[in-house]
Design a protein around this motif. Structure first.
Motif, PDB file in Angstrom:
ATOM      1  N   LYS A  42       0.682  -1.314   0.006  1.00 38.58           N
ATOM      2  CA  LYS A  42       0.123   0.147   0.146  1.00 38.58           C
ATOM      3  C   LYS A  42       0.872   1.409  -0.046  1.00 38.58           C
ATOM      4  CE  LYS A  42      -4.445   1.367   0.276  1.00 38.58           C
ATOM      5  NZ  LYS A  42      -5.194   0.740  -0.836  1.00 38.58           N
ATOM      6  N   ARG A  43       2.011   1.336   0.931  1.00 36.97           N
ATOM      7  CA  ARG A  43       2.944   2.324   0.894  1.00 36.97           C
ATOM      8  C   ARG A  43       3.454   2.730  -0.271  1.00 36.97           C
ATOM      9  NH1 ARG A  43       7.227   2.169   5.715  1.00 36.97           N
ATOM     10  NH2 ARG A  43       8.563   2.122   4.009  1.00 36.97           N
ATOM     11  N   MET A  44       3.959   1.538  -0.971  1.00 36.84           N
ATOM     12  CA  MET A  44       4.865   1.648  -2.354  1.00 36.84           C
ATOM     13  C   MET A  44       3.633   2.448  -3.210  1.00 36.84           C
ATOM     14  SD  MET A  44       6.506  -1.468  -3.827  1.00 36.84           S
ATOM     15  CE  MET A  44       5.449  -2.349  -5.000  1.00 36.84           C
ATOM     16  N   GLU A  45       2.441   1.709  -3.281  1.00 41.66           N
ATOM     17  CA  GLU A  45       1.571   2.337  -4.316  1.00 41.66           C
ATOM     18  C   GLU A  45       1.319   3.843  -3.981  1.00 41.66           C
ATOM     19  OE1 GLU A  45      -2.130   0.500  -5.450  1.00 41.66           O
ATOM     20  OE2 GLU A  45      -1.412  -1.357  -4.322  1.00 41.66           O
ATOM     21  N   ILE A  46       1.245   4.118  -2.761  1.00 46.19           N
ATOM     22  CA  ILE A  46       1.129   5.371  -2.587  1.00 46.19           C
ATOM     23  C   ILE A  46       2.297   6.368  -3.035  1.00 46.19           C
ATOM     24  CG2 ILE A  46       0.837   7.274  -0.631  1.00 46.19           C
ATOM     25  CD1 ILE A  46      -1.109   5.072   0.619  1.00 46.19           C
ATOM     26  N   THR A  47       3.428   5.814  -2.490  1.00 45.16           N
ATOM     27  CA  THR A  47       4.545   6.647  -2.989  1.00 45.16           C
ATOM     28  C   THR A  47       4.553   6.775  -4.714  1.00 45.16           C
ATOM     29  OG1 THR A  47       5.642   5.388  -1.112  1.00 45.16           O
ATOM     30  CG2 THR A  47       6.935   6.282  -2.942  1.00 45.16           C
ATOM     31  N   ILE A  48       4.287   5.672  -5.383  1.00 41.89           N
ATOM     32  CA  ILE A  48       4.262   5.607  -6.632  1.00 41.89           C
ATOM     33  C   ILE A  48       3.504   6.571  -7.078  1.00 41.89           C
ATOM     34  CG2 ILE A  48       4.153   4.271  -8.719  1.00 41.89           C
ATOM     35  CD1 ILE A  48       5.438   1.959  -7.185  1.00 41.89           C
ATOM     36  N   ALA A  49       2.300   6.502  -6.562  1.00 42.67           N
ATOM     37  CA  ALA A  49       1.151   7.578  -6.788  1.00 42.67           C
ATOM     38  C   ALA A  49       1.624   8.864  -6.630  1.00 42.67           C
ATOM     39  CB  ALA A  49       0.155   7.105  -6.199  1.00 42.67           C
ATOM     40  N   LEU A 101      -3.534   2.900  -8.806  1.00 41.87           N
ATOM     41  CA  LEU A 101      -3.327   4.051  -8.092  1.00 41.87           C
ATOM     42  C   LEU A 101      -2.117   5.235  -8.631  1.00 41.87           C
ATOM     43  CD1 LEU A 101      -4.461   4.799  -5.270  1.00 41.87           C
ATOM     44  CD2 LEU A 101      -2.589   4.061  -4.003  1.00 41.87           C
ATOM     45  N   PRO A 102      -1.166   4.677  -9.101  1.00 38.22           N
ATOM     46  CA  PRO A 102      -0.210   5.385  -9.946  1.00 38.22           C
ATOM     47  C   PRO A 102      -0.749   6.063 -11.089  1.00 38.22           C
ATOM     48  CG  PRO A 102       0.850   3.366  -9.613  1.00 38.22           C
ATOM     49  CD  PRO A 102      -0.713   3.339  -9.173  1.00 38.22           C
ATOM     50  N   GLY A 145      -2.946   8.841  -9.607  1.00 33.38           N
ATOM     51  CA  GLY A 145      -1.641   9.953  -9.266  1.00 33.38           C
ATOM     52  C   GLY A 145      -1.417  10.636 -10.439  1.00 33.38           C
ATOM     53  N   PHE A 151      12.025  -3.795  -6.523  1.00 39.14           N
ATOM     54  CA  PHE A 151      11.607  -2.427  -6.148  1.00 39.14           C
ATOM     55  C   PHE A 151      11.813  -2.162  -4.613  1.00 39.14           C
ATOM     56  CE2 PHE A 151       8.923   0.787  -4.506  1.00 39.14           C
ATOM     57  CZ  PHE A 151       8.961   1.710  -5.921  1.00 39.14           C
ATOM     58  N   PHE A 204      13.922   4.167  -4.777  1.00 45.34           N
ATOM     59  CA  PHE A 204      13.069   4.932  -5.712  1.00 45.34           C
ATOM     60  C   PHE A 204      13.126   6.420  -5.625  1.00 45.34           C
ATOM     61  CE2 PHE A 204       8.694   5.822  -7.237  1.00 45.34           C
ATOM     62  CZ  PHE A 204       9.298   5.922  -8.676  1.00 45.34           C
TER      63      PHE A 204
END
Lengths: 238, 117
Positions: free
Chosen positions: A14-21, B7-8, B11, B57, B62
């Motif tokens: 989830k955190r990864m997704e948010i970060t990427i987002a 989500l990306p 975003g 990843f 990143f």
């Protein structure tokens, strides 16, 4: 334990997704901004160059026209000045020529030309002003353009006076031997003087007078300095 | 898998909308810096995508890579400008080459994961 790890993974995911987002949001923002700015910039540049170039060309054309006009104006002015100068020069030349002519006529300059020379020796002193005047008259009648007696120029104002033992002319004394020079056609002058029954004959017949006349190819007459006028003045407006 | 991209993409959309709405004006002098920063950001993003496809990843790597590369790219271009050296070109080439490499790898990884290759 399994659920815990799974839960942890989920949280991590989830955190990864948010970060990427969030990163994607930033990229999107940057993309759009860049896109827009670049577009605006290039459009603005194009507009700028088009309008500005047009404006610059127009301004330059106006400037060129103005400069052309200025050049033409200056050429005209220069031409005017040159013509004026030429005119002035011509007037000056004319005036100088006129002055020269007048000075010659008035007898203010040394002059030269063809003519004759008469030498009269008067041993007894019997010659008077009338004899001299007669010679002058005769020479003038024969077209003499200039006459001098003993290096005194005969001019319009010249007057001859008999004094004791000499003759006075132009305020100076002239006396024997008289050297009378005249510029004009030598033949005519010669004939005028040597005419039978003329001056030569008349003077030759007198006692103690020797009369010699020669034609000259170059006679030089002196100039007479201009007089100072005290009473005479031109009438204005004539 | 599909949910991972949701989500990306969301975003990205939000970013695009923000950019359109906010209409941030950047002085024309800074446009090259923004451009190169954007290139670096894209490079980082594709790098991240590749890493995630490879299962390697690392979010800290990143994020640090993203900001670090972006800022460093802009800074290098700035320094180049000040020194009169077209480091701009070096940054473009470096990030561009890596971008294409990453894209190629991503394509291959997707093919492999789908069993198309």
């Amino acid at each position: 334990m399994r659920t815990n790890i799974f839960h942890l993974r989920r949280i991590q995911s989830k955190r990864m997704e948010i970060t990427i987002a969030i990163i994607c949001t930033i990229i999107g923002f940057l993309l759009v901004t860049q896109f827009r700015v670049q577009g605006v910039l290039s459009r603005k540049l194009m507009e700028l160059s088009e309008q500005d170039l047009g404006q610059i060309i127009r301004e330059l054309n106006v400037e060129i026209d103005a400069l052309h006009r200025e050049v033409t104006g200056m050429r005209i002015q220069s031409y005017k000045y040159r013509r004026e100068t030429a005119d002035k020069q011509a007037i000056l030349d004319e005036a100088a020529r006129n002055l020269e002519d007048l000075r010659i006529v008035a007898g203010f300059t040394r002059v030269q030309g063809n003519g004759i020379q008469i030498l009269i020796a008067d041993k007894e002193g019997i010659l008077n002003e009338h004899d001299i005047l007669e010679i002058i008259q005769e020479l003038r009648a024969a077209g003499a353009e200039g006459i001098s007696i003993n290096d005194q120029r005969v001019v319009a104002r010249s007057a001859l006076e008999k004094r004791e033992g000499y003759i006075r002319m132009n305020g100076k004394r002239i006396q024997s031997p008289y050297a009378i020079k005249a510029i004009g056609n030598p033949e005519i002058l010669y004939q005028a003087v040597t005419l039978p029954g003329g001056i030569k004959d008349a003077l030759d017949s007198l006692e103690g007078i020797s009369f010699r006349i020669t034609k000259e190819s170059k006679v030089i007459l002196p100039g007479l300095s201009p007089p100072k006028y005290r009473y005479i003045a031109p009438i204005k407006g004539e | 898998m599909g949910r991972l991209y949701l989500l990306p993409i969301l975003g990205l959309l939000i970013g695009v909308i923000l950019g359109l709405v906010l209409r941030v004006d950047i002085p024309s002098v800074y446009v090259p810096y923004l451009g190169i920063a954007l290139l670096a950001a894209l490079d980082s993003a594709f790098g991240g995508l590749r890493a995630s496809l490879e299962g390697k990843f690392n979010d800290k790597l990143f994020i640090s890579g993203f900001f670090g590369n972006t800022l460093m790219a802009a800074f290098i271009v700035y320094i180049g400008d000040r020194l009169g050296i077209p480091l701009y070109l070096a940054a473009v080439v470096a990030f561009g080459v890596r971008l294409f490499q990453n894209l190629a790898l991503i394509r291959r990884l997707i093919f492999q994961s789908r069993g198309w290759g």
